[in-house]
Design a protein around this motif. Structure first.
Motif, PDB file in Angstrom:
ATOM      1  N   ALA A  24      33.763  38.517  33.206  1.00 63.12           N
ATOM      2  CA  ALA A  24      34.581  39.621  33.735  1.00 63.12           C
ATOM      3  C   ALA A  24      34.014  40.114  35.069  1.00 63.12           C
ATOM      4  CB  ALA A  24      34.646  40.756  32.721  1.00 63.12           C
ATOM      5  N   LEU A  25      32.686  40.177  35.151  1.00 56.41           N
ATOM      6  CA  LEU A  25      32.063  40.621  36.409  1.00 56.41           C
ATOM      7  C   LEU A  25      32.359  39.626  37.525  1.00 56.41           C
ATOM      8  CD1 LEU A  25      28.574  42.011  35.335  1.00 56.41           C
ATOM      9  CD2 LEU A  25      30.620  43.278  35.948  1.00 56.41           C
ATOM     10  N   GLU A  30      36.179  46.067  37.401  1.00 60.91           N
ATOM     11  CA  GLU A  30      35.432  47.273  37.769  1.00 60.91           C
ATOM     12  C   GLU A  30      35.152  48.193  36.589  1.00 60.91           C
ATOM     13  OE1 GLU A  30      37.611  48.975  41.014  1.00 60.91           O
ATOM     14  OE2 GLU A  30      37.143  47.285  42.314  1.00 60.91           O
ATOM     15  N   ILE A  31      35.798  47.898  35.454  1.00 60.62           N
ATOM     16  CA  ILE A  31      35.579  48.706  34.252  1.00 60.62           C
ATOM     17  C   ILE A  31      35.433  47.789  33.041  1.00 60.62           C
ATOM     18  CG2 ILE A  31      36.447  50.553  32.758  1.00 60.62           C
ATOM     19  CD1 ILE A  31      38.276  51.432  34.978  1.00 60.62           C
ATOM     20  N   VAL A  32      34.384  48.031  32.275  1.00 58.36           N
ATOM     21  CA  VAL A  32      34.208  47.319  31.008  1.00 58.36           C
ATOM     22  C   VAL A  32      34.104  48.356  29.897  1.00 58.36           C
ATOM     23  CG1 VAL A  32      32.547  45.997  29.618  1.00 58.36           C
ATOM     24  CG2 VAL A  32      33.145  45.215  31.925  1.00 58.36           C
ATOM     25  N   ARG A 189      36.942  33.915  32.914  1.00 55.82           N
ATOM     26  CA  ARG A 189      36.986  34.330  34.322  1.00 55.82           C
ATOM     27  C   ARG A 189      38.324  33.954  34.983  1.00 55.82           C
ATOM     28  NH1 ARG A 189      33.449  32.688  39.641  1.00 55.82           N
ATOM     29  NH2 ARG A 189      34.849  33.784  41.014  1.00 55.82           N
ATOM     30  N   ARG A 190      38.723  32.721  34.772  1.00 56.91           N
ATOM     31  CA  ARG A 190      39.961  32.259  35.410  1.00 56.91           C
ATOM     32  C   ARG A 190      41.175  33.034  34.885  1.00 56.91           C
ATOM     33  NH1 ARG A 190      40.620  26.202  34.793  1.00 56.91           N
ATOM     34  NH2 ARG A 190      38.466  26.170  35.481  1.00 56.91           N
ATOM     35  N   GLN A 191      41.123  33.329  33.593  1.00 55.21           N
ATOM     36  CA  GLN A 191      42.228  34.073  32.987  1.00 55.21           C
ATOM     37  C   GLN A 191      42.316  35.497  33.586  1.00 55.21           C
ATOM     38  OE1 GLN A 191      44.398  32.684  31.251  1.00 55.21           O
ATOM     39  NE2 GLN A 191      45.286  34.025  29.719  1.00 55.21           N
ATOM     40  N   ILE A 192      41.169  36.150  33.737  1.00 52.29           N
ATOM     41  CA  ILE A 192      41.181  37.491  34.350  1.00 52.29           C
ATOM     42  C   ILE A 192      41.639  37.401  35.806  1.00 52.29           C
ATOM     43  CG2 ILE A 192      39.818  39.539  34.979  1.00 52.29           C
ATOM     44  CD1 ILE A 192      37.999  38.936  32.578  1.00 52.29           C
ATOM     45  N   ASP A 193      41.181  36.345  36.501  1.00 49.77           N
ATOM     46  CA  ASP A 193      41.612  36.143  37.892  1.00 49.77           C
ATOM     47  C   ASP A 193      43.144  36.176  38.014  1.00 49.77           C
ATOM     48  OD1 ASP A 193      39.163  35.937  39.131  1.00 49.77           O
ATOM     49  OD2 ASP A 193      39.043  33.749  38.937  1.00 49.77           O
TER      50      ASP A 193
END
Ligand code: TZP
Ligand code: MG
Length: 200
Positions: A24-25, A30-32, A189-193
């Protein structure tokens, strides 16, 4: 506040919370929010401590548990309508911490605003099986309505995925969260992207 809002879910995760939060980072979250419904307090404390360290430069929130938030010096908490009332959470945490509140109606959103919440989460937008006791889906119309009447950052959550996130953002959500769509994916990561790109 704008972009993907990350919430942990150890049960659904493929690689575990620590790995997911690192991903995620990398995706510039910006928020976890650390959300854990099935662990002992000690286990939660230890995990929250690790996540707090990893999230040293971003906002780190704890779901429900004000004691854990205080113990690890989190930036705040996220509470629902069934949790400790807002005024008490604020009293315990002080004015400098972030408190987010889940709402299911315009009335609850207005109350959260009056009480002093820093942001609201509208939930569940669509049908979800991630939260077993979730309320009836509220739909995107409620996002539009709340956006018009309540001047607070809005997080949308519940049943959101790549295919319906755009309409949620267009309706006025400042952030979206999609727990299962993200932590069950092969490449977090790719999914969040993919969600992040919807905000630019
Ligand atoms: N609060 C309301 S719905 C929900 C939470 C924590 C779960 C959302 O999970 P998903 O997988 O994004 O539908
Ligand atoms: Mg709660």
């Amino acid at each position: 506040m704008k972009g993907y809002y990350f919430i942990t879910d150890k049960r659904l995760s493929r690689l575990g919370n620590i790995s997911d939060v690192r991903s995620a980072l990398k995706a510039k979250v910006e928020i976890v929010q650390y959300r854990e419904k099935n662990a002992d307090t000690k286990e939660m404390y230890n995990e929250a401590l690790k996540l707090r360290k990893i999230c040293k430069d971003i906002i780190f929130l704890v779901n429900d548990r004000i004691d854990i938030a205080q113990a690890v010096n989190a930036d705040g908490v996220h509470i629902g309508q069934e949790d400790l009332p807002y005024f008490m959470a604020r009293k315990l945490l002080g004015k400098n911490k972030i408190i987010g509140v889940t709402v299911h109606t315009l009335k609850e959103a207005k109350i959260a605003r009056e009480e002093g919440a820093d942001y609201i989460a509208i939930a569940p937008i669509f049908k979800t099986s991630t939260k077993p006791n979730a309320k009836k889906p509220v739909g995107i119309e409620l996002i539009k309505k709340i956006k018009k009447h309540v001047d607070l950052p809005i997080i949308a959550i519940g049943g959101i995925g790549i295919l319906n996130a755009k309409e949620v953002i267009s309706a006025g959500a400042d952030c979206v969260c999609a727990i299962s769509a993200v932590v069950t994916s092969k490449n977090v990561r790719r999914q969040i992207d993919k969600f992040q790109k919807m905000f630019v």
